[in-house]
Scaffold this active site. Structure first.
Site, PDB file in Angstrom:
ATOM      1  N   CYS A  90       4.165 -39.151  16.684  1.00  0.00           N
ATOM      2  CA  CYS A  90       4.080 -37.718  16.971  1.00  0.00           C
ATOM      3  C   CYS A  90       3.314 -37.546  18.279  1.00  0.00           C
ATOM      4  O   CYS A  90       2.122 -37.881  18.351  1.00  0.00           O
ATOM      5  CB  CYS A  90       3.402 -36.972  15.830  1.00  0.00           C
ATOM      6  SG  CYS A  90       3.311 -35.184  16.087  1.00  0.00           S
ATOM      7  N   CYS A 252       7.034 -30.818  22.574  1.00  0.00           N
ATOM      8  CA  CYS A 252       7.341 -31.949  21.699  1.00  0.00           C
ATOM      9  C   CYS A 252       7.287 -33.276  22.457  1.00  0.00           C
ATOM     10  O   CYS A 252       8.126 -33.540  23.326  1.00  0.00           O
ATOM     11  CB  CYS A 252       8.694 -31.772  21.019  1.00  0.00           C
ATOM     12  SG  CYS A 252       9.018 -33.012  19.740  1.00  0.00           S
TER      13      CYS A 252
END
Length: 332
Positions: A90, A252
């Site tokens: 992530c 992201c």
């Protein structure tokens, strides 16, 4: 009866939440973070749902646990948790975790401004700039990323046929460019994205995605929609869908990495090129293709992603067995 108490540092990375859990870590079995991720999913997933889902979290909630390093050369390990599961990697979570951990003294680097971190997807390098107690920015040198499927056609019920690419950036992304049945990111509302994304992801699951080095990393989990930018200095814009009904408020990190891999494979970006990637709210990450590499049979790249995060508060969360919603819930 109180089942667990978890002290958390809440933060956001370019708009998307990061909840760094600093107490209540389960003792995970495994030689590396990939194995420990599997152990967490088998035995402790209730912690994830309790901390990420309502009523203690929300659809966009994302978090992390810091663990001791698995490798001799690493400073620490990170286990990522969010509403969609326990991720291999992530990017925004790493930026938020590093920022919160450095600013609160939970993590000290052996070399000032540099970290080596073990994550389920492998090992990553991190650089950061600190002014006083404030971490100004964090730069992640991500795991190797590659284009898994190019110009694949999927049929989405109610929407029609789409031509998509699937790229790996630490997670597998179905990337949708503007075309006949998708007018572009700025022509759709957030409700449109939330409606069509699960159907696109389900259709894209017909495209086989298994990481050559770790078969536990598999399947399309995210959808990345592209379109026109809000900022003149952005090179591209995206809205990443994850979980059941979440849109990433940040650009992201793993999605940007997947986008870089896609554009490099299509000869639209070269080694050394930077790419300023914009989120649905206009926040930006700076991506860069650092070098070429190989993942199994796939030509790949080593990307870097730079962004920033801010601490928003401290949170002491109690999970009580007497609470009928102790392990959280979702309204889908």
């Amino acid at each position: 009866m109180i089942q667990g108490t978890f002290f958390c540092i809440d933060a956001h990375t370019c708009g998307n939440p990061v909840r760094l859990v600093t107490t209540g870590h389960p003792n995970l079995k495994g030689e590396n973070m990939s194995e420990k991720r599997q152990d967490f999913l088998r035995h402790y997933d209730w912690i994830r749902t309790a901390l990420m889902f309502e009523p203690r979290g929300h659809d966009m909630m994302s978090g992390a646990f810091l663990y001791p390093p698995c490798s001799a050369n690493a400073d620490a390990s990170i286990l990522f948790i969010e509403t969609s599961g326990c991720l291999p990697m992530c990017g925004h979570g790493t930026i938020g975790t590093v920022t919160a951990a450095i600013e609160t003294g939970l993590l000290a680097s052996k070399i000032p401004g540099k970290l080596t971190l073990d994550v389920p997807a492998g090992q990553i390098q991190v650089e950061y700039q600190q002014t006083g107690n404030t971490v100004d920015w964090v730069k992640i040198y991500n795991v190797a990323c590659y284009l898994a499927h190019q110009d694949a056609e999927i049929d989405v019920p109610g929407l029609g046929k789409l031509t998509v690419d699937v790229a790996y950036g630490g997670n597998y992304y179905c990337i949708v460019e503007p075309q006949a049945n998708f007018p572009g990111l700025r022509e759709w509302t957030a409700s449109d994205i939330l409606h069509w994304s699960p159907l696109v992801r389900e259709a894209a699951c017909s495209l086989k995605c298994i990481h050559p080095d770790d078969p536990t990393v598999n399947g399309v989990t995210h959808v990345l929609w592209t379109g026109e930018t809000l900022n003149e200095n952005s090179d591209g814009a995206n809205a990443v869908f994850y979980g059941d009904k979440a849109i990433d408020r940040s650009p992201c990190g793993t999605g940007t990495s997947a986008r870089l891999a896609q554009l490099h494979a299509k000869e639209q970006l070269s080694v050394g090129d930077t790419y300023t990637h914009e989120s649905i709210i206009g926040s930006q990450f700076i991506g860069k293709i650092e070098s070429k590499t190989q993942v199994g049979e796939y030509p790949a790249i080593q990307p870097s992603i730079q962004g920033w995060a801010r601490i928003t508060g401290h949170n002491n969360i109690i999970i009580d067995d007497d609470d009928p919603y102790a392990h959280g819930f979702q309204v889908v």
